[in-house]
Design an enzyme around this catalytic site. Structure first.
Site, PDB file in Angstrom:
ATOM      1  N   HIS A 108      -2.444  10.936   1.195  1.00  0.00           N
ATOM      2  CA  HIS A 108      -2.280  11.025   2.306  1.00  0.00           C
ATOM      3  C   HIS A 108      -1.444  12.431   2.687  1.00  0.00           C
ATOM      4  O   HIS A 108      -0.964  11.635   3.102  1.00  0.00           O
ATOM      5  CB  HIS A 108      -1.414   9.434   1.983  1.00  0.00           C
ATOM      6  CG  HIS A 108      -0.989   8.735   3.114  1.00  0.00           C
ATOM      7  ND1 HIS A 108      -0.631   7.519   3.723  1.00  0.00           N
ATOM      8  CD2 HIS A 108      -0.114   9.589   4.569  1.00  0.00           C
ATOM      9  CE1 HIS A 108      -0.801   6.800   4.813  1.00  0.00           C
ATOM     10  NE2 HIS A 108      -0.588   8.307   5.374  1.00  0.00           N
TER      11      HIS A 108
ATOM     12  N   ARG B 245       1.137  -1.031  -0.282  1.00  0.00           N
ATOM     13  CA  ARG B 245       0.299   0.278   0.260  1.00  0.00           C
ATOM     14  C   ARG B 245       1.128   1.226   0.101  1.00  0.00           C
ATOM     15  O   ARG B 245       1.976   1.037   1.450  1.00  0.00           O
ATOM     16  CB  ARG B 245      -0.773  -0.307   1.503  1.00  0.00           C
ATOM     17  CG  ARG B 245      -2.036   1.109   1.961  1.00  0.00           C
ATOM     18  CD  ARG B 245      -2.816   1.229   2.755  1.00  0.00           C
ATOM     19  NE  ARG B 245      -3.372   2.017   2.881  1.00  0.00           N
ATOM     20  CZ  ARG B 245      -3.065   3.432   3.503  1.00  0.00           C
ATOM     21  NH1 ARG B 245      -2.438   3.155   4.718  1.00  0.00           N
ATOM     22  NH2 ARG B 245      -4.137   4.626   3.906  1.00  0.00           N
TER      23      ARG B 245
ATOM     24  N   GLU C  55      -7.469   8.139   6.490  1.00  0.00           N
ATOM     25  CA  GLU C  55      -7.637   9.168   7.715  1.00  0.00           C
ATOM     26  C   GLU C  55      -7.916  10.549   7.784  1.00  0.00           C
ATOM     27  O   GLU C  55      -6.634  11.333   8.501  1.00  0.00           O
ATOM     28  CB  GLU C  55      -6.393   9.233   8.614  1.00  0.00           C
ATOM     29  CG  GLU C  55      -5.639   7.515   8.355  1.00  0.00           C
ATOM     30  CD  GLU C  55      -4.603   7.857   9.749  1.00  0.00           C
ATOM     31  OE1 GLU C  55      -4.490   8.564  10.046  1.00  0.00           O
ATOM     32  OE2 GLU C  55      -4.063   6.613  10.289  1.00  0.00           O
TER      33      GLU C  55
ATOM     34  N   ASN D  70      -7.382   2.037   9.903  1.00  0.00           N
ATOM     35  CA  ASN D  70      -5.587   1.680  11.026  1.00  0.00           C
ATOM     36  C   ASN D  70      -6.206   1.377  11.855  1.00  0.00           C
ATOM     37  O   ASN D  70      -6.628   3.018  12.978  1.00  0.00           O
ATOM     38  CB  ASN D  70      -5.624   2.958  10.475  1.00  0.00           C
ATOM     39  CG  ASN D  70      -4.846   3.274   8.275  1.00  0.00           C
ATOM     40  OD1 ASN D  70      -4.894   2.438   8.225  1.00  0.00           O
ATOM     41  ND2 ASN D  70      -4.200   4.793   8.398  1.00  0.00           N
TER      42      ASN D  70
ATOM     43  N   TYR E 259      -4.156   1.103  16.388  1.00  0.00           N
ATOM     44  CA  TYR E 259      -2.612   1.011  16.946  1.00  0.00           C
ATOM     45  C   TYR E 259      -3.224   1.376  18.032  1.00  0.00           C
ATOM     46  O   TYR E 259      -2.298   0.300  19.044  1.00  0.00           O
ATOM     47  CB  TYR E 259      -1.842   2.709  16.375  1.00  0.00           C
ATOM     48  CG  TYR E 259      -1.086   2.648  15.267  1.00  0.00           C
ATOM     49  CD1 TYR E 259      -0.368   2.506  15.405  1.00  0.00           C
ATOM     50  CD2 TYR E 259      -1.943   3.299  13.680  1.00  0.00           C
ATOM     51  CE1 TYR E 259       0.147   2.845  13.058  1.00  0.00           C
ATOM     52  CE2 TYR E 259      -1.795   3.873  12.986  1.00  0.00           C
ATOM     53  CZ  TYR E 259      -0.258   3.511  12.306  1.00  0.00           C
ATOM     54  OH  TYR E 259       0.107   3.382  11.098  1.00  0.00           O
TER      55      TYR E 259
ATOM     56  N   GLU F  27      -3.291   0.122   8.109  1.00  0.00           N
ATOM     57  CA  GLU F  27      -2.242   0.324   8.665  1.00  0.00           C
ATOM     58  C   GLU F  27      -2.360  -0.525  10.266  1.00  0.00           C
ATOM     59  O   GLU F  27      -2.999  -0.657  10.871  1.00  0.00           O
ATOM     60  CB  GLU F  27      -1.859   1.702   8.935  1.00  0.00           C
ATOM     61  CG  GLU F  27      -1.324   2.011   7.948  1.00  0.00           C
ATOM     62  CD  GLU F  27      -1.866   4.312   8.137  1.00  0.00           C
ATOM     63  OE1 GLU F  27      -1.095   3.823   9.285  1.00  0.00           O
ATOM     64  OE2 GLU F  27      -1.893   4.745   7.284  1.00  0.00           O
TER      65      GLU F  27
HETATM   66  O1  LGS Z   1       3.173   7.111   9.918  1.00  0.00           O
HETATM   67  C1  LGS Z   1       1.906   7.875  10.231  1.00  0.00           C
HETATM   68  C2  LGS Z   1       1.739   6.575  10.961  1.00  0.00           C
HETATM   69  C3  LGS Z   1       2.075   6.489  12.353  1.00  0.00           C
HETATM   70  O2  LGS Z   1       1.049   6.018  13.053  1.00  0.00           O
HETATM   71  C4  LGS Z   1       0.474   7.523   9.041  1.00  0.00           C
HETATM   72  O3  LGS Z   1       1.351   8.076   7.773  1.00  0.00           O
HETATM   73  C5  LGS Z   1      -0.762   7.609   9.634  1.00  0.00           C
HETATM   74  O4  LGS Z   1      -2.164   7.395   7.762  1.00  0.00           O
HETATM   75  C6  LGS Z   1      -1.006   6.813  10.415  1.00  0.00           C
HETATM   76  O5  LGS Z   1      -1.682   8.277  11.168  1.00  0.00           O
HETATM   77  N1  LGS Z   1       0.169   6.767  12.013  1.00  0.00           N
HETATM   78  C7  LGS Z   1       0.252   6.847  12.937  1.00  0.00           C
HETATM   79  N2  LGS Z   1      -1.102   6.723  14.181  1.00  0.00           N
HETATM   80  C8  LGS Z   1      -1.966   6.515  15.185  1.00  0.00           C
HETATM   81  C9  LGS Z   1      -2.576   7.747  15.651  1.00  0.00           C
HETATM   82  C10 LGS Z   1      -2.765   7.168  17.468  1.00  0.00           C
HETATM   83  C11 LGS Z   1      -3.303   7.887  17.520  1.00  0.00           C
HETATM   84  C12 LGS Z   1      -2.864   8.042  19.170  1.00  0.00           C
HETATM   85  C13 LGS Z   1      -3.746   9.754  19.555  1.00  0.00           C
HETATM   86  C14 LGS Z   1      -3.386   9.160  21.229  1.00  0.00           C
HETATM   87  C15 LGS Z   1      -3.747  10.140  21.878  1.00  0.00           C
END
Ligand code: LGS
Length: 456
Positions: A131, A87, A176, A301, A303, A360
């Site tokens: 993106h 991807r 996202e 996605n 996490y 993701e």
């Molecule tokens: O690198 C990004 C990754 C890393 O963690 C990627 O480009 C994105 O598409 C994606 O958002 N990514 C990512 N997201 C984790 C989001 C967790 C949010 C937790 C917030 C807690 C306060």
């Protein structure tokens, strides 16, 4: 050091569906480098990262993983790891330097060659149109705040569909939308760096209109599959108090329903009005006709989760409570695999039997340097991926139609405003030499793929 990968035992409990796709993901701005090469126009991320103070250490994507020049080696790396799918995203301003109008053939050729190389190596491409790297020229016209963005995005999509559909069979409109608006228009940590409670709902709504317009354009031009990628995380109340329950509902509506509800159900959850107050407009009901388009799949996605408590934070009045006994990754996110199973069941119960890809999943942990024997020992990442794959399997067992899994990320890369400080890759990148070294997690993942998940 981790076990030699071929010593992993087979586990008959883990049978993944036939055709389940095993892959890895990246995004253009995070890996490509050479953002202005071959006639490309600037994107908002190139501009943002070159604005003093916006990214950690002033890190920018001028070089990143130099993938724009090393893509052939990177495809070989994917093949050697046995990836079945990759991807990636296309940089809009390489294709249309001004965002609309003139097509830059050299930019199109780059992705066309990449797709050919993937196919030659038996790797299925999943292409994300957006993106986060909006052409700067479009930001100058209001970016996602301008209602015309739906037409701009459909025009851009059409150029790619015409050039690549057939070779690319799985398309994603937006990656996202929640992060695009929360980071880019509400809190300002991401490009274009705005901080406005009034702008965020408008940007959200226009992103959804743009998504709808791009899907509509795809139905006219393309013959395969198109979907939307959202980042969602389950919200659990921190206590039994009514205040925490209400905070949890707000947080859930804000992060998990704000985009899926309009795209799949044609309406917004009522809590958004509560969150944004007078800044939440009464949107034209006609707009939902464009927004709700039949989708072939949804990409999720995942996490982390959040244990949610009422507080004074702006504008949600809800925040996450740290779990003292839990493991946290380097980005400060709790490792909570069960949340992925819960989330997938919620998705099926709420939106029905739409095919899902995990587009993701992964984590940044402290990685030691490459050892003399060539290994990068990353047991925490192996543990993370392992537990999340088992959680996905649990959801499959419970009837969720999950079609594939993409690790975030193939390579260590540029983590947006956090610069190069966080490493999510299953492949280590030495940013001085650009040398790639598969971490132990990559060797482990390779075995998992080779056994179609039976070595979990
Ligand atoms: O690198 C990004 C990754 C890393 O963690 C990627 O480009 C994105 O598409 C994606 O958002 N990514 C990512 N997201 C984790 C989001 C967790 C949010 C937790 C917030 C807690 C306060």
């Amino acid at each position: 050091m981790a076990q030699p990968a071929d010593a992993l035992p087979s586990n008959s409990r883990y049978q993944f569906p036939k055709g389940f796709l095993w892959g890895a993901a990246t995004a253009a701005h995070q890996i490509e480098g050479s953002p202005m090469a071959d006639g490309a126009g600037p994107s908002i991320w190139t501009r943002f990262a070159h604005t003093p103070g916006m990214t950690l250490n002033g890190d920018n994507g001028d070089i990143a993983c130099d993938h724009y020049r090393r893509w052939q080696d990177d495809v070989k790396l994917m093949r050697d790891l046995g990836l079945q799918a990759y991807r990636f995203s296309v940089s809009w301003s390489r294709i249309l330097p001004e965002g609309t109008g003139r097509v830059n053939q050299a930019g199109l050729d780059f992705y066309s060659r990449l797709v050919d190389a993937l196919l030659e190596n038996g790797i299925e491409p999943l292409l994300t149109l957006y993106h986060w790297d909006l052409p700067a020229a479009l930001d100058d016209r209001g970016g996602w705040l301008n209602r015309d963005c739906a037409d701009w995005f459909a025009e851009y999509g059409r150029v790619l569909y015409r050039a690549l559909d057939g070779r690319v069979k799985k398309w994603v409109t937006l990656n996202e939308p929640w992060v695009i608006t929360d980071g880019g228009y509400l809190h300002g940590a991401l490009a274009p760096g705005h901080r406005s409670r009034y702008e965020a709902p408008i940007a959200s709504h226009n992103l959804m209109r743009a998504h709808g317009a791009a899907v509509q354009a795809y139905r006219a031009e393309g013959k395969h599959e198109i979907g939307l990628v959202v980042n969602i995380e389950p919200k659990y109340p921190a206590s039994e108090s009514e205040a925490d329950a209400a905070a949890t509902r707000r947080a859930h509506a804000y992060m998990n329903e704000q985009y899926l509800h309009p795209a799949l159900l044609g309406r917004y959850p009522p809590e958004l009005k509560e969150v944004f107050g007078d800044a939440w407009p009464d949107f034209d009901p006609e707009d939902f006709k464009l927004i709700v388009q039949p989708l072939d799949f949804v990409g999720i996605n995942y996490y982390t989760r959040s244990v949610t408590q009422a507080n004074d934070s702006y504008p949600l009045k809800a925040g996450a409570v740290r779990q003292p006994l839990a493991t946290y990754s380097e980005t400060g996110w709790e490792v909570f695999p069960q949340g992925l199973t819960d989330l997938l069941l919620w998705f099926k119960n709420t939106y029905g039997d739409l095919p899902v890809y995990i587009t993701e999943n992964g984590a940044a942990f402290f990685d030691p340097p490459v050892a003399e024997n060539g290994h990068v020992c990353d047991p925490l990442r192996i543990n993370y991926l392992h537990k999340h794959l088992r959680a996905i399997h649990d959801a499959i067992d419970a009837g969720v139609d999950i079609r594939g899994y993409m690790v975030w990320s193939l390579l260590d890369n540029l983590e947006w405003s956090l610069g190069y400080s966080k490493r999510f890759g299953i492949v280590h990148v030495n940013y001085g030499t650009q040398e790639r070294t598969p971490k132990d997690s990559a060797l482990w993942y390779s075995q998992v793929i080779g056994s179609h998940g039976r070595k979990l």
